[in-house]
Design a protein around this motif. Sequence first.
Motif, PDB file in Angstrom:
ATOM      1  N   MET A  55     -16.385   8.743  14.870  1.00 41.17           N
ATOM      2  CA  MET A  55     -17.240   7.802  15.746  1.00 41.17           C
ATOM      3  C   MET A  55     -16.271   6.592  16.151  1.00 41.17           C
ATOM      4  O   MET A  55     -16.285   5.945  17.301  1.00 41.17           O
ATOM      5  CB  MET A  55     -18.348   7.124  14.962  1.00 41.17           C
ATOM      6  CG  MET A  55     -19.565   7.941  15.095  1.00 41.17           C
ATOM      7  SD  MET A  55     -20.186   8.328  16.723  1.00 41.17           S
ATOM      8  CE  MET A  55     -20.797   6.902  17.457  1.00 41.17           C
ATOM      9  N   MET A  56     -15.531   6.096  15.109  1.00 41.09           N
ATOM     10  CA  MET A  56     -14.179   5.148  15.424  1.00 41.09           C
ATOM     11  C   MET A  56     -13.488   5.854  16.431  1.00 41.09           C
ATOM     12  O   MET A  56     -13.010   5.015  17.553  1.00 41.09           O
ATOM     13  CB  MET A  56     -13.450   5.000  14.043  1.00 41.09           C
ATOM     14  CG  MET A  56     -12.367   3.871  14.468  1.00 41.09           C
ATOM     15  SD  MET A  56     -11.293   3.715  13.231  1.00 41.09           S
ATOM     16  CE  MET A  56     -12.588   2.778  11.820  1.00 41.09           C
ATOM     17  N   LYS A  57     -13.034   6.883  16.355  1.00 33.85           N
ATOM     18  CA  LYS A  57     -12.070   7.623  17.536  1.00 33.85           C
ATOM     19  C   LYS A  57     -12.936   7.587  18.918  1.00 33.85           C
ATOM     20  O   LYS A  57     -12.200   7.191  19.847  1.00 33.85           O
ATOM     21  CB  LYS A  57     -11.839   8.915  17.001  1.00 33.85           C
ATOM     22  CG  LYS A  57     -10.487   9.696  17.804  1.00 33.85           C
ATOM     23  CD  LYS A  57     -10.353  10.843  16.766  1.00 33.85           C
ATOM     24  CE  LYS A  57     -10.030  12.078  17.629  1.00 33.85           C
ATOM     25  NZ  LYS A  57      -9.826  13.346  16.817  1.00 33.85           N
ATOM     26  N   PRO A 123     -23.313   8.111  22.549  1.00 40.36           N
ATOM     27  CA  PRO A 123     -24.361   8.785  21.933  1.00 40.36           C
ATOM     28  C   PRO A 123     -24.149   9.051  20.299  1.00 40.36           C
ATOM     29  O   PRO A 123     -22.879   8.846  20.017  1.00 40.36           O
ATOM     30  CB  PRO A 123     -24.500  10.031  22.597  1.00 40.36           C
ATOM     31  CG  PRO A 123     -23.002  10.356  23.408  1.00 40.36           C
ATOM     32  CD  PRO A 123     -22.601   8.708  23.511  1.00 40.36           C
ATOM     33  N   ALA A 124     -25.373   9.129  19.598  1.00 38.90           N
ATOM     34  CA  ALA A 124     -25.100   9.554  18.115  1.00 38.90           C
ATOM     35  C   ALA A 124     -24.517  10.753  18.003  1.00 38.90           C
ATOM     36  O   ALA A 124     -24.774  11.657  18.751  1.00 38.90           O
ATOM     37  CB  ALA A 124     -26.096   9.003  17.608  1.00 38.90           C
ATOM     38  N   ASP A 127     -25.026  15.460  14.172  1.00 40.67           N
ATOM     39  CA  ASP A 127     -25.533  15.648  12.877  1.00 40.67           C
ATOM     40  C   ASP A 127     -25.992  14.308  12.446  1.00 40.67           C
ATOM     41  O   ASP A 127     -26.237  14.276  11.103  1.00 40.67           O
ATOM     42  CB  ASP A 127     -24.196  16.333  12.113  1.00 40.67           C
ATOM     43  CG  ASP A 127     -23.293  15.463  11.668  1.00 40.67           C
ATOM     44  OD1 ASP A 127     -22.907  14.412  12.707  1.00 40.67           O
ATOM     45  OD2 ASP A 127     -22.240  15.831  10.980  1.00 40.67           O
ATOM     46  N   ALA A 128     -26.083  13.463  13.048  1.00 39.27           N
ATOM     47  CA  ALA A 128     -26.523  11.991  12.394  1.00 39.27           C
ATOM     48  C   ALA A 128     -27.994  12.060  11.767  1.00 39.27           C
ATOM     49  O   ALA A 128     -27.971  11.562  10.684  1.00 39.27           O
ATOM     50  CB  ALA A 128     -26.574  10.986  13.510  1.00 39.27           C
ATOM     51  N   GLY A 129     -29.089  12.970  12.244  1.00 38.38           N
ATOM     52  CA  GLY A 129     -30.219  12.945  11.553  1.00 38.38           C
ATOM     53  C   GLY A 129     -30.933  11.827  11.827  1.00 38.38           C
ATOM     54  O   GLY A 129     -30.476  10.616  12.646  1.00 38.38           O
TER      55      GLY A 129
END
Length: 135
Positions: A55-57, A123-124, A127-129
């Motif tokens: 996510m940081m990337k 977007p999340a 696999d965030a759930g």
Amino acid sequence: MKDLPGLETFRRIEPITKGLSGDEKYCVETLDNKRMLLRLADPKEYDRKRTEYEMMKRAYEHGVRTSKPYAFGLCDGGRKVYALTEWLEGEDAESALPRMSETEQYGVGLKAGAVLRKIHTLPAPDDAGPWDVRF
């Protein structure tokens, strides 16, 4: 840290004691004077830390002012998860904000809100759930 990629290029490794996470944190300086942030975590956290790193990337690639991600993986024979990122100079908000006027604090809040708005366009992860289960 013994099998951390690039360890031979580190001139200085200084522990960081501030922060709320349970990660071990270090300011690393390389032989060519590059400063980086090294975070070490328990390998049970691997999937969560990998998701954070990805996510940081994505945020960095999207133009969010965040540390540039350099490397992620396992070290110490698999006993630690590591993330190596760019070092961002700055001052801790906890000490900086009290010295600012209310107008300056408001301006900082507006800037933070603009960054957050940009982050929320990403977007999340798949696999965030569900949010309530994660938190």
